[in-house]
Design a protein around this motif. Structure first.
Motif, short mmCIF file in Angstrom:
data_model
loop_
_atom_site.label_atom_id
_atom_site.label_comp_id
_atom_site.label_asym_id
_atom_site.label_seq_id
_atom_site.Cartn_x
_atom_site.Cartn_y
_atom_site.Cartn_z
N GLU A 151 0.77 -1.24 0.02
CA GLU A 151 0.07 -0.01 -0.03
C GLU A 151 0.81 1.00 0.02
O GLU A 151 1.87 1.11 0.55
CB GLU A 151 -0.90 0.12 1.23
N TRP A 152 0.29 2.29 -0.74
CA TRP A 152 0.88 3.55 -0.64
C TRP A 152 0.25 4.71 -0.43
O TRP A 152 -0.85 4.64 -0.98
CB TRP A 152 1.74 3.73 -2.14
N LEU A 153 0.68 5.53 0.30
CA LEU A 153 -0.10 6.86 0.56
C LEU A 153 0.77 8.08 0.06
O LEU A 153 2.02 8.20 0.39
CB LEU A 153 -0.55 7.12 2.12
N ILE A 154 0.15 8.75 -0.95
CA ILE A 154 1.21 9.97 -1.65
C ILE A 154 0.81 11.04 -1.51
O ILE A 154 -0.44 11.30 -1.56
CB ILE A 154 1.09 9.39 -3.22
N THR A 201 -7.80 14.63 2.49
CA THR A 201 -8.07 16.10 2.16
C THR A 201 -6.61 16.49 1.94
O THR A 201 -5.58 15.75 2.15
CB THR A 201 -8.21 16.68 3.48
N ASP A 202 -6.35 17.73 1.37
CA ASP A 202 -5.02 18.20 0.88
C ASP A 202 -4.04 18.18 2.24
O ASP A 202 -3.01 17.75 2.09
CB ASP A 202 -5.22 19.53 0.43
N THR A 203 -4.88 18.71 3.37
CA THR A 203 -3.88 18.59 4.74
C THR A 203 -3.30 17.35 5.02
O THR A 203 -2.13 17.23 5.31
CB THR A 203 -4.70 19.22 5.66
N PHE A 204 -4.31 16.36 5.11
CA PHE A 204 -3.90 14.92 5.36
C PHE A 204 -2.93 14.47 4.51
O PHE A 204 -1.85 13.67 5.33
CB PHE A 204 -4.88 13.94 5.22
N LEU A 205 -2.88 14.60 3.36
CA LEU A 205 -1.84 14.03 2.24
C LEU A 205 -0.58 14.92 2.45
O LEU A 205 0.47 14.09 2.30
CB LEU A 205 -2.62 14.18 0.73
N GLU A 206 -0.65 16.10 2.86
CA GLU A 206 0.75 16.86 2.85
C GLU A 206 1.17 16.51 3.88
O GLU A 206 2.58 16.41 4.12
CB GLU A 206 0.37 18.22 2.83
N GLN A 207 0.68 16.16 5.01
CA GLN A 207 1.16 15.89 6.31
C GLN A 207 1.58 14.18 6.38
O GLN A 207 2.59 13.90 7.17
CB GLN A 207 0.14 15.96 7.67
N ASN A 208 0.87 13.43 5.67
CA ASN A 208 1.21 11.86 5.70
C ASN A 208 1.68 11.25 4.69
O ASN A 208 2.09 10.08 4.69
CB ASN A 208 -0.16 11.20 6.24
N GLY A 209 1.51 12.00 3.41
CA GLY A 209 1.89 11.14 2.20
C GLY A 209 3.11 11.04 1.97
O GLY A 209 3.98 12.04 2.23
N GLU A 210 3.62 10.12 1.23
CA GLU A 210 5.11 9.59 0.89
C GLU A 210 5.08 10.72 -0.62
O GLU A 210 4.18 11.03 -1.16
CB GLU A 210 5.13 8.27 0.42
N GLU A 211 6.57 11.14 -0.69
CA GLU A 211 6.90 11.80 -1.80
C GLU A 211 6.49 10.95 -3.07
O GLU A 211 6.87 9.69 -3.09
CB GLU A 211 8.16 12.26 -1.73
N PRO A 212 5.99 11.54 -4.10
CA PRO A 212 5.46 10.64 -5.37
C PRO A 212 6.66 10.10 -5.99
O PRO A 212 6.26 8.91 -6.35
CB PRO A 212 4.68 11.83 -6.03
N THR A 213 7.73 10.38 -6.20
CA THR A 213 8.91 9.96 -7.25
C THR A 213 8.99 8.44 -6.58
O THR A 213 9.22 7.41 -7.51
CB THR A 213 9.95 10.84 -7.07
N GLN A 214 9.28 8.24 -5.10
CA GLN A 214 9.81 6.97 -4.87
C GLN A 214 8.59 5.97 -4.84
O GLN A 214 8.76 4.81 -5.17
CB GLN A 214 10.37 6.97 -3.28
N ALA A 215 7.50 6.51 -4.43
CA ALA A 215 6.18 5.41 -4.47
C ALA A 215 5.84 5.30 -5.81
O ALA A 215 5.69 3.79 -5.94
CB ALA A 215 5.09 6.52 -3.67
N LEU A 216 6.04 6.20 -6.74
CA LEU A 216 5.34 5.61 -8.08
C LEU A 216 6.57 4.92 -8.83
O LEU A 216 6.10 3.95 -9.37
CB LEU A 216 5.24 7.05 -8.86
#
Length: 246
Positions: free
Chosen positions: A66-69, A86-101
Motif C-alpha cells: 500500500e502507498w499513501l502519496i 484531504t489536502d492537509t492529510f496528504l501533505e502531512q502523511n503522504g510519501e513523496e511521489p517519485t519513490q512511491a510511483l
C-alpha cells in the motif's frame, strides 16, 4: 527499473513464470487500484494498492503493498467526498511521489516479466493515471505492451445482466464479500481480484481464457459493448461516445 527490496517485489520474484497457454482461472494475478485527486487526465494518485494473488492459496496467501502519496496537486472536492482524503492529510502523511510511483511501476514490471496479468476494475483509468504520474515526475514508464485483466470488461461480455456495474454491484452479483469498505484502494483491489474465481465457476469460458488471447478478447468485448452502449445513447437523443480500452 531497479528492483526494490520489499515484500511485494520479493513475492513476485518467487512466483512462477507463466506463458501464453496459462489459463486465466489458474493464473497468478497482480491486483491494482488507485484513489486519486479527481478523474481528469491531469489529476494524480493519492493512494494505491498492489495485491499479489496465488490461485492455490487465495485471499489468505495474498501479499499486499500500500502507498499513501502526497500528490502535490489539489484534491477535487467531489473526489475528496468519495475517498475521504484531504489536502492537509496528504501533505502531512503522504510519501513523496517519485519513490512511491517508481516502486509501484517496478513491481508491475516485474510481474509483467513473469507473465502475471495486472488486474484492475475499469483498468484504463488506473493504468492511465499511473502512466500520467510517471510521466509527470519524469520516471520510467510501464511496459509498452501490458497484459491486463479487467473484470468490468469481462463481466459486460458474459453476464448480460441489468443494473449498475460498479465494483460494489458486481461483487454482490458474484457473491463476493468485500474485505473492508469500498473506495479504499486495498479493499477495492482485493474485491476485484476475488471476482475471477466466481466468474470462472459461473461462466467456465472465463477461466478457460488463455493469457495469450486475453488482451484481444477483452478489446473485442469492449468494442461490442461500446456499439451497444452508443445505440442506447442515440435512442435517447444523446451523443455517442468514442472510447477505447487498452
Amino acid at each position: 527499473m531497479t528492483r526494490v527490496d520489499d515484500p511485494i517485489s520479493t513475492a513476485i520474484a518467487a512466483a512462477p513464470a507463466q506463458n501464453d497457454d496459462t489459463l486465466l482461472g489458474d493464473s497468478w494475478l497482480l491486483g491494482f487500484d488507485t484513489e486519486t485527486t479527481g478523474t481528469k487526465r491531469d489529476d494524480a494518485i493519492v493512494s494505491a494498492s498492489l495485491v499479489l494473488r496465488n490461485p492455490d492459496t487465495g485471499f489468505e496467501g495474498d501479499t499486499v503493498a500500500e502507498w499513501l502519496i502526497n500528490p502535490h496537486h489539489r484534491m477535487n472536492p467531489a473526489a475528496s467526498k468519495v475517498n475521504g482524503f484531504t489536502d492537509t492529510f496528504l501533505e502531512q502523511n503522504g510519501e513523496e511521489p517519485t519513490q512511491a510511483l517508481a516502486n509501484i511501476a517496478t513491481a508491475i514490471t516485474m510481474a509483467q516479466d513473469k507473465g502475471i496479468p495486472l488486474l484492475a476494475y475499469n483498468a484504463p483509468f488506473d493504468v492511465r493515471m499511473l502512466s500520467g504520474d510517471l510521466g509527470r515526475w519524469n520516471l520510467q514508464g510501464l511496459p509498452e505492451r501490458l497484459l491486463v485483466a479487467d473484470p468490468l470488461v469481462i463481466d459486460r461480455e458474459i453476464s448480460h445482466r441489468n443494473g449498475k456495474r460498479n465494483l460494489a454491484h458486481t461483487t454482490e452479483y458474484y457473491g463476493v464479500d468485500p474485505h473492508g469498505d469500498f473506495h479504499d484502494a486495498t479493499a477495492d483491489t482485493i474485491a476485484a481480484v476475488d471476482l475471477i474465481q466466481p466468474m470462472s465457476r459461473l461462466y467456465p469460458q472465463v477461466g478457460a481464457l488463455r493469457l495469450g488471447e486475453l488482451m484481444d478478447w477483452q478489446r473485442q468485448a469492449h468494442e461490442r459493448w461500446l456499439v451497444s452502449f452508443n445505440q442506447w445513447l442515440v435512442s435517447r437523443g444523446r451523443r455517442s461516445i468514442n472510447d477505447t480500452w487498452l
